[in-house]
Design a protein around this motif. Structure first.
Motif, mmCIF file in Angstrom:
data_model
loop_
_atom_site.group_PDB
_atom_site.id
_atom_site.type_symbol
_atom_site.label_atom_id
_atom_site.label_comp_id
_atom_site.label_asym_id
_atom_site.label_seq_id
_atom_site.Cartn_x
_atom_site.Cartn_y
_atom_site.Cartn_z
ATOM 1 N N LEU A 26 10.204 -5.236 23.118
ATOM 2 C CA LEU A 26 8.858 -4.975 23.629
ATOM 3 C C LEU A 26 8.021 -6.232 23.483
ATOM 4 N N ASN A 27 7.039 -6.388 24.357
ATOM 5 C CA ASN A 27 6.082 -7.475 24.158
ATOM 6 C C ASN A 27 4.668 -6.960 24.350
ATOM 7 N N ASN A 28 3.706 -7.717 23.854
ATOM 8 C CA ASN A 28 2.331 -7.225 23.763
ATOM 9 C C ASN A 28 1.574 -7.191 25.084
ATOM 10 N N ILE A 29 2.088 -7.781 26.145
ATOM 11 C CA ILE A 29 1.380 -7.729 27.435
ATOM 12 C C ILE A 29 2.076 -6.766 28.389
ATOM 13 N N ASP A 30 3.331 -7.027 28.707
ATOM 14 C CA ASP A 30 4.049 -6.194 29.677
ATOM 15 C C ASP A 30 4.120 -4.735 29.235
ATOM 16 N N ASP A 31 4.255 -4.506 27.939
ATOM 17 C CA ASP A 31 4.441 -3.154 27.431
ATOM 18 C C ASP A 31 3.171 -2.554 26.840
ATOM 19 N N SER A 32 2.051 -3.231 27.050
ATOM 20 C CA SER A 32 0.754 -2.670 26.661
ATOM 21 C C SER A 32 0.434 -1.503 27.597
ATOM 22 N N LYS A 33 -0.578 -0.744 27.254
ATOM 23 C CA LYS A 33 -0.969 0.372 28.122
ATOM 24 C C LYS A 33 -1.344 -0.153 29.511
ATOM 25 N N ASP A 34 -2.063 -1.263 29.576
ATOM 26 C CA ASP A 34 -2.426 -1.838 30.880
ATOM 27 C C ASP A 34 -1.192 -2.300 31.650
ATOM 28 N N GLY A 35 -0.253 -2.929 30.959
ATOM 29 C CA GLY A 35 0.966 -3.395 31.617
ATOM 30 C C GLY A 35 1.785 -2.255 32.188
ATOM 31 N N ILE A 36 1.942 -1.199 31.404
ATOM 32 C CA ILE A 36 2.703 -0.035 31.880
ATOM 33 C C ILE A 36 1.942 0.678 32.996
ATOM 34 N N HIS A 37 0.613 0.707 32.889
ATOM 35 C CA HIS A 37 -0.181 1.327 33.960
ATOM 36 C C HIS A 37 0.059 0.607 35.289
ATOM 37 N N TYR A 39 2.732 -1.028 36.138
ATOM 38 C CA TYR A 39 4.099 -0.704 36.563
ATOM 39 C C TYR A 39 4.139 0.683 37.211
ATOM 40 N N LEU A 40 3.458 1.643 36.611
ATOM 41 C CA LEU A 40 3.448 3.001 37.159
ATOM 42 C C LEU A 40 2.719 3.062 38.503
ATOM 43 N N LEU A 41 1.679 2.260 38.667
ATOM 44 C CA LEU A 41 0.979 2.225 39.957
ATOM 45 C C LEU A 41 1.889 1.686 41.059
ATOM 46 N N ARG A 42 2.725 0.697 40.741
ATOM 47 C CA ARG A 42 3.666 0.135 41.722
ATOM 48 C C ARG A 42 4.869 1.038 41.948
ATOM 49 N N ASN A 43 5.174 1.873 40.963
ATOM 50 C CA ASN A 43 6.377 2.714 40.998
ATOM 51 C C ASN A 43 6.017 4.153 40.610
ATOM 52 N N PRO A 44 5.188 4.816 41.405
ATOM 53 C CA PRO A 44 4.654 6.121 40.989
ATOM 54 C C PRO A 44 5.657 7.269 40.990
ATOM 55 N N ASN A 45 6.808 7.099 41.639
ATOM 56 C CA ASN A 45 7.759 8.201 41.767
ATOM 57 C C ASN A 45 9.100 7.945 41.100
ATOM 58 N N ILE A 56 7.542 14.226 24.091
ATOM 59 C CA ILE A 56 8.405 13.359 24.886
ATOM 60 C C ILE A 56 9.555 12.889 24.004
ATOM 61 N N VAL A 57 10.781 13.196 24.456
ATOM 62 C CA VAL A 57 11.984 12.859 23.687
ATOM 63 C C VAL A 57 12.859 11.843 24.414
ATOM 64 N N GLY A 58 12.472 11.450 25.622
ATOM 65 C CA GLY A 58 13.226 10.467 26.378
ATOM 66 C C GLY A 58 12.367 9.851 27.467
ATOM 67 N N VAL A 59 12.746 8.652 27.889
ATOM 68 C CA VAL A 59 11.977 7.939 28.913
ATOM 69 C C VAL A 59 12.869 6.946 29.630
ATOM 70 N N ILE A 60 12.563 6.687 30.884
ATOM 71 C CA ILE A 60 13.171 5.580 31.629
ATOM 72 C C ILE A 60 12.141 5.057 32.619
ATOM 73 N N LEU A 61 11.978 3.751 32.651
ATOM 74 C CA LEU A 61 11.184 3.101 33.683
ATOM 75 C C LEU A 61 12.150 2.608 34.737
ATOM 76 N N SER A 62 11.824 2.823 35.987
ATOM 77 C CA SER A 62 12.613 2.248 37.074
ATOM 78 C C SER A 62 11.682 1.941 38.226
ATOM 79 N N GLY A 63 12.040 0.910 38.944
ATOM 80 C CA GLY A 63 11.242 0.487 40.088
ATOM 81 C C GLY A 63 12.101 -0.358 40.996
ATOM 82 N N HIS A 64 11.486 -0.962 42.008
ATOM 83 C CA HIS A 64 12.268 -1.776 42.941
ATOM 84 C C HIS A 64 11.398 -2.796 43.625
ATOM 85 N N ASP A 65 12.080 -3.737 44.256
ATOM 86 C CA ASP A 65 11.392 -4.794 45.000
ATOM 87 C C ASP A 65 11.555 -4.594 46.513
#
Length: 146
Positions: A26-37, A39-45, A56-65
């Motif tokens: 983890l890092n303090n910028i990309d994984d901050s609440k703002d950073g994850i927000h 990511y979620l805006l770019r990859n809402p589904n 919450i017992v599990g999580v996965i982030l996924s997105g695409h270019d």
């Protein structure tokens, strides 16, 4: 246990899960609440959590270019591992990426993360030995944990 799309309201529980997951980088910028927000805006589904009794017992982030999918920060709470939750999260992410026209997925796992590498191999993800992974920080303020 329910798999659902992740929202920014899940961040507190998700971040706590990541912090308690061995070999999670983890890092303090990309994984901050703002950073994850962002990511979620770019990859809402395409980002998912596994929820049991409101926790919450599990999580996965996924997105695409637009052509290649990427998976990040997959984690399942230790007490819930080996119950198929990780595979369900991966399947949800893969289906969501496929729905967006993506046909191939890439991910990075620390070499020392034996259990993580075994998990991905069990799902048919192969290791590429012909590539070298490279990074460069844009901001000097990024500090890596892990």
């Amino acid at each position: 246990m329910k798999i659902r799309v992740m929202g920014i309201g899940d961040y507190g529980q998700v971040y706590a899960l990541w912090k308690n997951t061995p070999n999670m980088g983890l890092n303090n910028i990309d994984d901050s609440k703002d950073g994850i927000h962002k990511y979620l805006l770019r990859n809402p589904n395409t980002c998912f959590v596994a929820e049991q009794g409101g926790k919450i017992v599990g999580v996965i982030l996924s997105g695409h270019d637009g052509r290649r999918g990427y998976m990040h920060h997959a984690a399942v709470a230790q007490d819930f591992q080996r119950q198929g939750i990780g595979a369900k999260l991966v399947n949800a992410a893969m289906a969501a990426l496929e729905n967006e026209g993506v046909t191939k997925v890439a991910l990075v796992v620390y070499e020392k993360n034996e259990s993580g590498n075994k998990f991905w191999e069990s799902l048919g993800f192969t290791m590429r030995t012909d590539l070298v992974c490279r990074n460069k920080e844009i901001s000097k303020s990024i500090r890596y944990e892990g």
